[in-house]
Design an enzyme around this catalytic site. Structure first.
Site, short mmCIF file in Angstrom:
data_model
loop_
_atom_site.label_atom_id
_atom_site.label_comp_id
_atom_site.label_asym_id
_atom_site.label_seq_id
_atom_site.Cartn_x
_atom_site.Cartn_y
_atom_site.Cartn_z
N ASP A 33 0.87 -0.81 -0.20
CA ASP A 33 -0.40 -0.10 -0.05
C ASP A 33 1.08 1.55 -0.23
O ASP A 33 0.35 2.42 -0.21
CB ASP A 33 -0.79 -0.05 0.93
CG ASP A 33 -1.74 -1.14 1.52
OD1 ASP A 33 -3.02 -1.70 0.43
OD2 ASP A 33 -1.83 -1.70 2.29
N HIS A 34 2.20 0.99 -0.14
CA HIS A 34 2.90 2.38 0.38
C HIS A 34 4.30 1.78 -0.24
O HIS A 34 5.35 1.78 0.08
CB HIS A 34 3.37 2.07 1.92
CG HIS A 34 4.43 3.71 1.96
ND1 HIS A 34 5.79 3.86 2.03
CD2 HIS A 34 3.79 4.89 2.64
CE1 HIS A 34 6.18 5.43 1.76
NE2 HIS A 34 5.27 5.35 2.84
#
Lengths: 168, 131
Positions: A33-34
Site C-alpha cells: 500500500d506504500h
C-alpha cells in the site's frame, strides 16, 4: 504485527555506538500500500527502527534499569528511500546522556547510499512516576520481545564458515 | 567571557531549533511555555543544547526545577504562592523575576518565570563560574 523494526543487532559499543540492520522485504504487507506499484519503506517506520537502535544503546548504558521513552525528534532528514531487497544499516551514536534521559544521532544507509539521518531524544521515567501509573513491566521500550534482536544470529554464529560456502 | 548579547544570540538559535520558532520570537521577555510553546520534553532538549553550546554542566533540576509548587510542599495555599513560597522561589530560581511574579502570585503563573532573560542570566552566571 510485531513492533520490531530492526532484524539484527550487529554491534554495540557500550555508551558509544550501536549498529543494527533492517532487511526490507515484499513480504511486509504495508509495502503493497506504500505505495501501490512503488514499494518503499515508510519513513516513519525507518525512524522507529532508528529509535529502537538508539534506545537499546541508551538503555544498555544503565543495564535497562530505566524506563526509556522516545520523547522528541528534533531533527530528521530523508535523503533517499529503501526498497525491497535493500538492507538498511542504522548507525547510532550516543550524543548526550544524563539521569533524565539522552540524545542519539542515527544515520540510515543502504550500502554507500545515505538514506536518512536523525537526532532522537529519549527520557528516563521512574517506575514511581505517577504518569506511568499501572505499567508494571520492567521496561517499556524494551518490551514486546524487542530485546530478542540482540540474540538473532547467535545460534548460527557457531556454524563453520566453510559449511555455508559449500552450499552456495 | 561572552557578553549577555552574545549569549542571547546563541540561545535564540538553540530555541529556534528546539522549539521550531523564529529567532525573532525569542525575545528576552518571551516565556518558554506561554509564548514559545515549550513542553516538558523540550526542557531536556534545551538543557542538552545549552550544555553543548556553552560547555557547561547543568545539574538535574538546577535550571528547570521539577514539581515546583507541587501539592503539599507548602509553597502555595489555595493556588496562591505564599511569602515563604516566594522566598523559596527566589532561592531555587535566582535568575528569575520573582518580584514581577509576586504581583500576581498564582501557581499557574509560575511557568512564566521561565523566560529567555532568565536563561541568559543563568548561562552568564554558569560561564563566569567556570572561567
Amino acid at each position: 504485527m510485531r513492533w520490531i523494526w530492526i532484524d539484527r543487532f550487529k554491534e554495540l559499543i557500550k555508551g558509544t555506538s550501536a549498529r543494527a540492520i533492517k532487511n526490507v522485504t515484499l513480504a511486509e504487507d504495508h509495502l503493497h500500500d506504500h505505495f501501490p506499484g512503488f514499494p518503499v519503506m515508510p519513513a516513519s517506520l525507518m525512524l522507529e527502527g532508528m529509535a529502537q537502535t538508539g534506545g537499546i544503546l541508551l538503555g544498555d548504558l544503565h543495564d535497562f534499569e530505566h524506563v526509556v521513552i522516545l520523547a522528541k525528534v528534533p531533527k530528521v532528514t530523508y535523503h533517499s528511500w529503501a526498497v525491497p531487497g535493500d538492507t538498511l544499516v542504522y548507525d547510532a551514536k550516543l550524543l548526550d546522556e544524563r539521569a533524565e534521559g539522552g540524545t542519539v544521532e542515527v544515520i540510515a544507509s543502504v550500502g554507500e547510499r545515505l538514506v536518512a539521518e536523525a537526532e532522537i531524544v529519549f527520557v528516563h521515567l521512574d517506575d514511581k512516576d505517577p504518569e506511568l501509573g499501572g505499567i508494571d513491566q520492567k521496561n517499556f521500550v524494551f518490551s514486546m520481545n524487542l530485546m530478542g534482536v540482540m540474540e538473532v544470529g547467535k545460534a548460527g554464529a557457531a556454524a563453520p564458515e566453510t559449511g555455508q560456502s559449500g552450499n552456495a | 567571557m561572552a557578553t549577555n548579547e552574545e549569549i542571547l544570540g546563541k540561545i535564540q538559535e538553540i530555541l529556534a531549533n528546539a522549539l521550531g520558532v523564529d529567532d525573532e520570537e525569542v525575545t528576552p521577555s518571551a516565556t518558554l511555555v506561554g509564548d514559545l510553546g515549550a513542553e516538558s520534553i523540550d526542557f531536556l532538549d534545551i538543557v542538552f543544547n545549552l550544555e553543548k553550546e556553552f560547555d557547561i554542566k547543568i545539574k538535574r533540576g538546577e535550571l528547570f526545577p521539577e514539581n515546583l509548587a507541587a501539592e503539599g510542599d507548602g509553597l502555595a495555599v489555595d493556588g496562591i504562592v505564599t511569602e515563604d513560597g516566594l522566598t523559596k522561589l527566589r532561592e531555587r530560581l535566582p535568575h528569575a523575576d520573582v518580584d514581577g511574579f509576586s504581583e500576581d502570585p498564582k501557581v499557574e503563573n509560575i511557568q512564566d518565570l521561565f523566560t529567555i532573560d532568565m536563561l541568559v542570566k543563568f548561562v552568564a552566571a554558569k560561564t563566569s563560574d567556570t572561567q
